[in-house]
Scaffold this active site. Sequence first.
Site, mmCIF file in Angstrom:
data_model
loop_
_atom_site.group_PDB
_atom_site.id
_atom_site.type_symbol
_atom_site.label_atom_id
_atom_site.label_comp_id
_atom_site.label_asym_id
_atom_site.label_seq_id
_atom_site.Cartn_x
_atom_site.Cartn_y
_atom_site.Cartn_z
ATOM 1 N N GLY A 5 -37.200 59.206 13.305
ATOM 2 C CA GLY A 5 -36.752 58.310 14.361
ATOM 3 C C GLY A 5 -35.771 57.278 13.844
ATOM 4 N N GLY A 10 -33.444 55.107 16.292
ATOM 5 C CA GLY A 10 -34.022 54.257 17.319
ATOM 6 C C GLY A 10 -34.046 52.798 16.913
ATOM 7 N N LEU A 11 -34.615 51.976 17.775
ATOM 8 C CA LEU A 11 -34.696 50.539 17.537
ATOM 9 C C LEU A 11 -35.368 50.224 16.202
ATOM 10 C CD1 LEU A 11 -34.649 47.520 18.425
ATOM 11 C CD2 LEU A 11 -36.788 47.977 19.649
ATOM 12 N N SER A 43 -48.285 50.703 18.702
ATOM 13 C CA SER A 43 -47.852 49.721 19.687
ATOM 14 C C SER A 43 -49.030 48.825 20.034
ATOM 15 C CB SER A 43 -47.345 50.428 20.950
ATOM 16 O OG SER A 43 -47.246 49.527 22.042
ATOM 17 N N LYS A 103 -50.968 56.834 20.930
ATOM 18 C CA LYS A 103 -50.856 55.994 19.738
ATOM 19 C C LYS A 103 -52.208 55.774 19.073
ATOM 20 C CE LYS A 103 -46.502 55.546 19.475
ATOM 21 N NZ LYS A 103 -45.804 56.116 18.301
ATOM 22 N N LEU A 146 -40.912 44.609 20.552
ATOM 23 C CA LEU A 146 -39.772 44.547 19.647
ATOM 24 C C LEU A 146 -38.452 44.532 20.417
ATOM 25 C CD1 LEU A 146 -40.988 47.207 17.053
ATOM 26 C CD2 LEU A 146 -41.137 44.716 16.838
ATOM 27 N N ARG A 194 -45.862 37.103 26.704
ATOM 28 C CA ARG A 194 -45.529 38.168 25.777
ATOM 29 C C ARG A 194 -45.030 37.592 24.454
ATOM 30 N NH1 ARG A 194 -48.043 40.424 28.893
ATOM 31 N NH2 ARG A 194 -47.635 42.332 30.090
ATOM 32 N N ASP A 252 -47.285 43.076 37.355
ATOM 33 C CA ASP A 252 -47.042 42.221 36.196
ATOM 34 C C ASP A 252 -47.387 42.909 34.882
ATOM 35 O OD1 ASP A 252 -45.949 39.801 37.000
ATOM 36 O OD2 ASP A 252 -47.876 38.982 37.617
#
Length: 327
Positions: free
Chosen positions: A25, A28-29, A122, A155, A181, A224, A284
């Site tokens: 990966g 990716g970010l 995550s 996960k 992230l 968050r 939410d």
Amino acid sequence: MSTAVDGVSYTAHELDRDATFYVAGHRGLVGSAISRKLASAGFQNVVGKSSSELDLKDRDSVFAYMAEIKPRYLVLAAAKVGGILANSTYPVDFLSDNMRVQVNVLDAALANDVERVLFLGSSCIYPKFAEQPIREDALLTGYLEPTNDAYAIAKIAGILHTQSVRRQYGLPWISAMPTNLYGPNDNFSPHGSHVLPALIRRYEEAARSGAQSVTNWGTGTPRREFLHADDMADACLHLLEHYDGPDQVNVGTGSDVTIREIAETIAHVTGFEGETEWDTSKPDGTPQKLLDVSKLAEAGWTAKISLEEGMERTVAWYRDNVGALRQ
């Protein structure tokens, strides 16, 4: 300096900078940030393939690639990710795709004697109403947030896979659970992105077009925690060189803000001067998701990039790359 408590080691062990290091990966970010970090830390043989070159859902291809490169170290940062809308709409895809990627990569790593593996999960693995801040031992103690439960289950399976390898084969594989992230190479798509990149795109487009208002989902009251991807990459290398234990390690800043506050910050950074409205008919999600990062602090690491600095850097990167981003 070395300490070991309840099977957890905090012994410093520098990784071999000449060994093959596979980042699954890597575009990716998180994966791109890890690749940049490894390069700056002196690693000479960091490898990876894009999804168009190697489909990690194809077991035979994954095994063939792993046998070809024979990595000594591996970070599994590849995943199908998305925000509330994507997770709610396509739960089968988020469960099936992530499970297949994880099983294929981890099985191939085991078959090819990969010495050190870091599995990235995550913070959504924790129960919706877990006590805040969320400690690692909150895992599997309550019901998950239903808007992303399929992704979370995948996960959680990855964590158990990593722990099982430790138990059955004694390999020093570990897992880390990052908070929300953001940063370069994030997914800024209006249909599949997480909250922060979605807000950056929304406010930036509104500022450029001269729009009078922006409408966001929900009430803006959920809290968050946000961590820049470059900080996450730094934490990953630190854990690989300083942590060896069966439990997943939370990676975050230890502080949070409301969605409304983050929207106000992004509006300021992008130069948007209109009104912000909130569509309270939309969900939410989890009311608060703040990680307890004391285990990470015990391992000797804390976040360095402030939210304001990280936001300015991310908006600047978005402006420079908006033409090449996925739509």
